[in-house]
Design a protein around this motif. Structure first.
Motif, PDB file in Angstrom:
ATOM      1  N   VAL A  29       0.873  -1.176   0.000  1.00  0.00           N
ATOM      2  CA  VAL A  29       0.000   0.000   0.000  1.00  0.00           C
ATOM      3  C   VAL A  29       0.909   1.224   0.000  1.00  0.00           C
ATOM      4  O   VAL A  29       1.687   1.427   0.929  1.00  0.00           O
ATOM      5  CB  VAL A  29      -0.916   0.025   1.239  1.00  0.00           C
ATOM      6  CG1 VAL A  29      -1.783   1.279   1.242  1.00  0.00           C
ATOM      7  CG2 VAL A  29      -1.783  -1.232   1.282  1.00  0.00           C
ATOM      8  N   VAL A  30       0.828   1.986  -1.088  1.00  0.00           N
ATOM      9  CA  VAL A  30       1.725   3.128  -1.256  1.00  0.00           C
ATOM     10  C   VAL A  30       0.903   4.407  -1.326  1.00  0.00           C
ATOM     11  O   VAL A  30      -0.026   4.514  -2.137  1.00  0.00           O
ATOM     12  CB  VAL A  30       2.561   2.962  -2.549  1.00  0.00           C
ATOM     13  CG1 VAL A  30       3.429   4.191  -2.795  1.00  0.00           C
ATOM     14  CG2 VAL A  30       3.425   1.711  -2.462  1.00  0.00           C
ATOM     15  N   SER A  31       1.211   5.356  -0.461  1.00  0.00           N
ATOM     16  CA  SER A  31       0.546   6.656  -0.514  1.00  0.00           C
ATOM     17  C   SER A  31       1.408   7.631  -1.284  1.00  0.00           C
ATOM     18  O   SER A  31       2.621   7.683  -1.071  1.00  0.00           O
ATOM     19  CB  SER A  31       0.357   7.229   0.901  1.00  0.00           C
ATOM     20  OG  SER A  31      -0.821   6.740   1.459  1.00  0.00           O
ATOM     21  N   ILE A  32       0.772   8.384  -2.167  1.00  0.00           N
ATOM     22  CA  ILE A  32       1.491   9.445  -2.882  1.00  0.00           C
ATOM     23  C   ILE A  32       0.958  10.780  -2.388  1.00  0.00           C
ATOM     24  O   ILE A  32      -0.251  11.019  -2.422  1.00  0.00           O
ATOM     25  CB  ILE A  32       1.291   9.328  -4.406  1.00  0.00           C
ATOM     26  CG1 ILE A  32       1.798   7.968  -4.895  1.00  0.00           C
ATOM     27  CG2 ILE A  32       2.013  10.472  -5.120  1.00  0.00           C
ATOM     28  CD1 ILE A  32       1.653   7.753  -6.392  1.00  0.00           C
ATOM     29  N   ILE A  33       1.865  11.593  -1.867  1.00  0.00           N
ATOM     30  CA  ILE A  33       1.445  12.901  -1.410  1.00  0.00           C
ATOM     31  C   ILE A  33       2.292  13.960  -2.113  1.00  0.00           C
ATOM     32  O   ILE A  33       3.288  13.645  -2.759  1.00  0.00           O
ATOM     33  CB  ILE A  33       1.536  13.038   0.133  1.00  0.00           C
ATOM     34  CG1 ILE A  33       2.980  12.998   0.594  1.00  0.00           C
ATOM     35  CG2 ILE A  33       0.764  11.919   0.809  1.00  0.00           C
ATOM     36  CD1 ILE A  33       3.123  13.261   2.084  1.00  0.00           C
ATOM     37  N   GLY A  34       1.884  15.213  -1.974  1.00  0.00           N
ATOM     38  CA  GLY A  34       2.635  16.285  -2.608  1.00  0.00           C
ATOM     39  C   GLY A  34       1.718  17.420  -2.991  1.00  0.00           C
ATOM     40  O   GLY A  34       0.508  17.244  -3.057  1.00  0.00           O
ATOM     41  N   PRO A  35       2.310  18.585  -3.254  1.00  0.00           N
ATOM     42  CA  PRO A  35       1.495  19.755  -3.546  1.00  0.00           C
ATOM     43  C   PRO A  35       0.667  19.596  -4.809  1.00  0.00           C
ATOM     44  O   PRO A  35       0.972  18.762  -5.667  1.00  0.00           O
ATOM     45  CB  PRO A  35       2.516  20.880  -3.716  1.00  0.00           C
ATOM     46  CG  PRO A  35       3.861  20.280  -3.655  1.00  0.00           C
ATOM     47  CD  PRO A  35       3.748  18.870  -3.221  1.00  0.00           C
ATOM     48  N   SER A  36      -0.367  20.390  -4.908  1.00  0.00           N
ATOM     49  CA  SER A  36      -1.227  20.415  -6.070  1.00  0.00           C
ATOM     50  C   SER A  36      -0.395  20.778  -7.302  1.00  0.00           C
ATOM     51  O   SER A  36       0.458  21.657  -7.244  1.00  0.00           O
ATOM     52  CB  SER A  36      -2.314  21.457  -5.799  1.00  0.00           C
ATOM     53  OG  SER A  36      -3.104  21.582  -6.925  1.00  0.00           O
ATOM     54  N   GLY A  37      -0.611  20.057  -8.390  1.00  0.00           N
ATOM     55  CA  GLY A  37       0.123  20.338  -9.622  1.00  0.00           C
ATOM     56  C   GLY A  37       1.456  19.612  -9.732  1.00  0.00           C
ATOM     57  O   GLY A  37       2.169  19.776 -10.722  1.00  0.00           O
ATOM     58  N   ASP A 177     -12.117   3.501   6.259  1.00  0.00           N
ATOM     59  CA  ASP A 177     -12.255   2.178   6.887  1.00  0.00           C
ATOM     60  C   ASP A 177     -12.364   1.072   5.837  1.00  0.00           C
ATOM     61  O   ASP A 177     -11.793  -0.005   6.003  1.00  0.00           O
ATOM     62  CB  ASP A 177     -13.477   2.143   7.811  1.00  0.00           C
ATOM     63  CG  ASP A 177     -13.200   2.839   9.139  1.00  0.00           C
ATOM     64  OD1 ASP A 177     -12.011   3.125   9.420  1.00  0.00           O
ATOM     65  OD2 ASP A 177     -14.168   3.114   9.885  1.00  0.00           O
ATOM     66  N   VAL A 178     -13.100   1.352   4.755  1.00  0.00           N
ATOM     67  CA  VAL A 178     -13.207   0.369   3.674  1.00  0.00           C
ATOM     68  C   VAL A 178     -11.835   0.155   3.037  1.00  0.00           C
ATOM     69  O   VAL A 178     -11.409  -0.978   2.774  1.00  0.00           O
ATOM     70  CB  VAL A 178     -14.239   0.822   2.613  1.00  0.00           C
ATOM     71  CG1 VAL A 178     -14.137  -0.037   1.355  1.00  0.00           C
ATOM     72  CG2 VAL A 178     -15.650   0.766   3.184  1.00  0.00           C
ATOM     73  N   MET A 179     -11.114   1.251   2.832  1.00  0.00           N
ATOM     74  CA  MET A 179      -9.779   1.148   2.227  1.00  0.00           C
ATOM     75  C   MET A 179      -8.818   0.388   3.141  1.00  0.00           C
ATOM     76  O   MET A 179      -7.991  -0.407   2.692  1.00  0.00           O
ATOM     77  CB  MET A 179      -9.229   2.546   1.920  1.00  0.00           C
ATOM     78  CG  MET A 179     -10.023   3.243   0.818  1.00  0.00           C
ATOM     79  SD  MET A 179      -9.640   4.986   0.689  1.00  0.00           S
ATOM     80  CE  MET A 179      -7.907   4.912   0.265  1.00  0.00           C
ATOM     81  N   LYS A 180      -8.963   0.653   4.422  1.00  0.00           N
ATOM     82  CA  LYS A 180      -8.119  -0.031   5.403  1.00  0.00           C
ATOM     83  C   LYS A 180      -8.359  -1.541   5.351  1.00  0.00           C
ATOM     84  O   LYS A 180      -7.430  -2.343   5.411  1.00  0.00           O
ATOM     85  CB  LYS A 180      -8.463   0.515   6.804  1.00  0.00           C
ATOM     86  CG  LYS A 180      -7.323   0.446   7.787  1.00  0.00           C
ATOM     87  CD  LYS A 180      -7.762   0.919   9.170  1.00  0.00           C
ATOM     88  CE  LYS A 180      -7.737   2.427   9.309  1.00  0.00           C
ATOM     89  NZ  LYS A 180      -8.016   2.874  10.696  1.00  0.00           N
ATOM     90  N   SER A 181      -9.617  -1.928   5.226  1.00  0.00           N
ATOM     91  CA  SER A 181      -9.903  -3.368   5.221  1.00  0.00           C
ATOM     92  C   SER A 181      -9.400  -4.021   3.929  1.00  0.00           C
ATOM     93  O   SER A 181      -8.949  -5.162   3.928  1.00  0.00           O
ATOM     94  CB  SER A 181     -11.379  -3.641   5.497  1.00  0.00           C
ATOM     95  OG  SER A 181     -12.119  -3.655   4.312  1.00  0.00           O
ATOM     96  N   LEU A 182      -9.432  -3.261   2.834  1.00  0.00           N
ATOM     97  CA  LEU A 182      -8.834  -3.775   1.585  1.00  0.00           C
ATOM     98  C   LEU A 182      -7.343  -3.997   1.740  1.00  0.00           C
ATOM     99  O   LEU A 182      -6.791  -5.000   1.283  1.00  0.00           O
ATOM    100  CB  LEU A 182      -9.010  -2.740   0.462  1.00  0.00           C
ATOM    101  CG  LEU A 182     -10.306  -2.688  -0.283  1.00  0.00           C
ATOM    102  CD1 LEU A 182     -10.203  -1.641  -1.383  1.00  0.00           C
ATOM    103  CD2 LEU A 182     -10.590  -4.044  -0.893  1.00  0.00           C
ATOM    104  N   ALA A 183      -6.704  -3.024   2.387  1.00  0.00           N
ATOM    105  CA  ALA A 183      -5.257  -3.121   2.607  1.00  0.00           C
ATOM    106  C   ALA A 183      -4.949  -4.365   3.426  1.00  0.00           C
ATOM    107  O   ALA A 183      -4.022  -5.115   3.134  1.00  0.00           O
ATOM    108  CB  ALA A 183      -4.741  -1.867   3.302  1.00  0.00           C
ATOM    109  N   LYS A 184      -5.774  -4.588   4.440  1.00  0.00           N
ATOM    110  CA  LYS A 184      -5.584  -5.746   5.310  1.00  0.00           C
ATOM    111  C   LYS A 184      -5.747  -7.058   4.544  1.00  0.00           C
ATOM    112  O   LYS A 184      -5.059  -8.038   4.818  1.00  0.00           O
ATOM    113  CB  LYS A 184      -6.616  -5.677   6.449  1.00  0.00           C
ATOM    114  CG  LYS A 184      -6.050  -6.125   7.785  1.00  0.00           C
ATOM    115  CD  LYS A 184      -7.141  -6.144   8.824  1.00  0.00           C
ATOM    116  CE  LYS A 184      -6.797  -5.233   9.993  1.00  0.00           C
ATOM    117  NZ  LYS A 184      -7.984  -4.933  10.810  1.00  0.00           N
ATOM    118  N   ASP A 185      -6.661  -7.042   3.561  1.00  0.00           N
ATOM    119  CA  ASP A 185      -6.875  -8.240   2.741  1.00  0.00           C
ATOM    120  C   ASP A 185      -5.761  -8.471   1.725  1.00  0.00           C
ATOM    121  O   ASP A 185      -5.822  -9.420   0.935  1.00  0.00           O
ATOM    122  CB  ASP A 185      -8.201  -8.139   1.969  1.00  0.00           C
ATOM    123  CG  ASP A 185      -9.400  -8.244   2.895  1.00  0.00           C
ATOM    124  OD1 ASP A 185      -9.201  -8.633   4.057  1.00  0.00           O
ATOM    125  OD2 ASP A 185     -10.523  -7.925   2.450  1.00  0.00           O
ATOM    126  N   GLY A 186      -4.787  -7.552   1.675  1.00  0.00           N
ATOM    127  CA  GLY A 186      -3.632  -7.786   0.802  1.00  0.00           C
ATOM    128  C   GLY A 186      -3.718  -7.163  -0.578  1.00  0.00           C
ATOM    129  O   GLY A 186      -2.922  -7.493  -1.460  1.00  0.00           O
TER     130      GLY A 186
END
Ligand code: ADP
Ligand code: MG
Length: 240
Positions: A29-37, A177-186
């Protein structure tokens, strides 16, 4: 699962992605963050060829999607996408929204597609909404349906582009919470988000993008404890 090498993308003279290298393993599970644009959405869109890369290579399960010989529709079946603005079909009810792609693209039988859809509605806690139309749902409910719809194709990867940004604050948690449970399911997930709580507690890795390059690529623990760049610290100071 995903391997990106030296990816560049320009719109005319505007260089939006300037040499992206990124590998994502199955189940990560990879989060991408950063300024707009900074190019976050463009990067996600290149991954399923909603945008055509200008240069470089993108491999999904070892298949180079930039090669003309690759059947991109087959690759796309394996990549779900969830957007900020849900994009549900307004004139179809929830059950139809969930079954349309499996029926059309996967040639599923109606019975099997509907059973699967009901399972998914249970999973996102919205079984009682199967006959509702999108305009009868709250933003959080619409987004949970959008996630269920992506899952209906049984993808191995789901891309999320700011899935909670358009929601009223009280609805953010039900979607996370839905996303978290998906992450948990692999599930393999790439999530562009401003939800630092999600990045911190659910993501395995955090990517910080700035002006078309990846400035940081770290475990989420290390990212928040010890970012390498001044620019990252500035960004975190502003949003935390
Ligand atoms: P982010 O998601 O990080 O906010 P985007 O990937 O949406 O950034 O956009 C990066 C840059 O590319 C912005 O300057 C944006 O205006 C530009 N851009 C995005 N899509 C297009 C397009 N289809 N045509 C021209 N410019 C675009
Ligand atoms: Mg964006």
């Amino acid at each position: 699962m995903i391997k990106i090498n030296n990816l560049e993308k320009s719109f005319g003279d505007l260089e939006v992605l300037k040499g992206i290298d990124l590998e994502i393993k199955k189940g990560e599970v990879v989060s991408i963050i950063g300024p707009s644009g900074s190019g976050k959405s463009t990067l996600l869109r290149c991954l399923n060829k909603l945008e055509e890369a200008t240069k470089g290579s993108i491999k999904i399960k070892n298949q180079d999607i930039l090669l003309k010989s690759t059947n991109i529709n087959k690759v796309r079946e394996n990549i779900g996408m969830v957007f900020q603005h849900f994009n549900l079909f307004p004139h179809k009810n929830v059950l139809e929204n969930l079954t349309i792609a499996p029926l059309k693209v996967k040639n599923s039988s109606k019975n099997i597609a509907e059973e699967k859809a009901l399972d998914l509605l249970r999973k996102v806690g919205l079984e009682d909404k199967k006959n509702a139309y999108p305009n009868q749902l709250s933003g959080g409910q619409k987004q949970r349906i959008a996630i269920a719809r992506a899952l209906a194709m049984e993808p191995e990867i789901i891309l999320f582009d700011e899935p909670t940004s358009a929601l009223d604050p009280e609805m953010v948690k039900e979607v996370l919470d839905v996303m978290k449970s998906l992450a948990k399911d692999g599930m393999t997930m790439v999530v562009v988000t401003h939800e630092m709580g999600f990045a911190k507690s659910v993501a395995d890795r955090v990517i910080f993008m700035d002006k078309g390059i990846i400035l940081e690529d770290k475990s989420s623990e290390e990212f928040f404890e010890n970012p390498s760049h001044e620019r990252t610290r500035d960004f975190l100071d502003k949003i935390l």
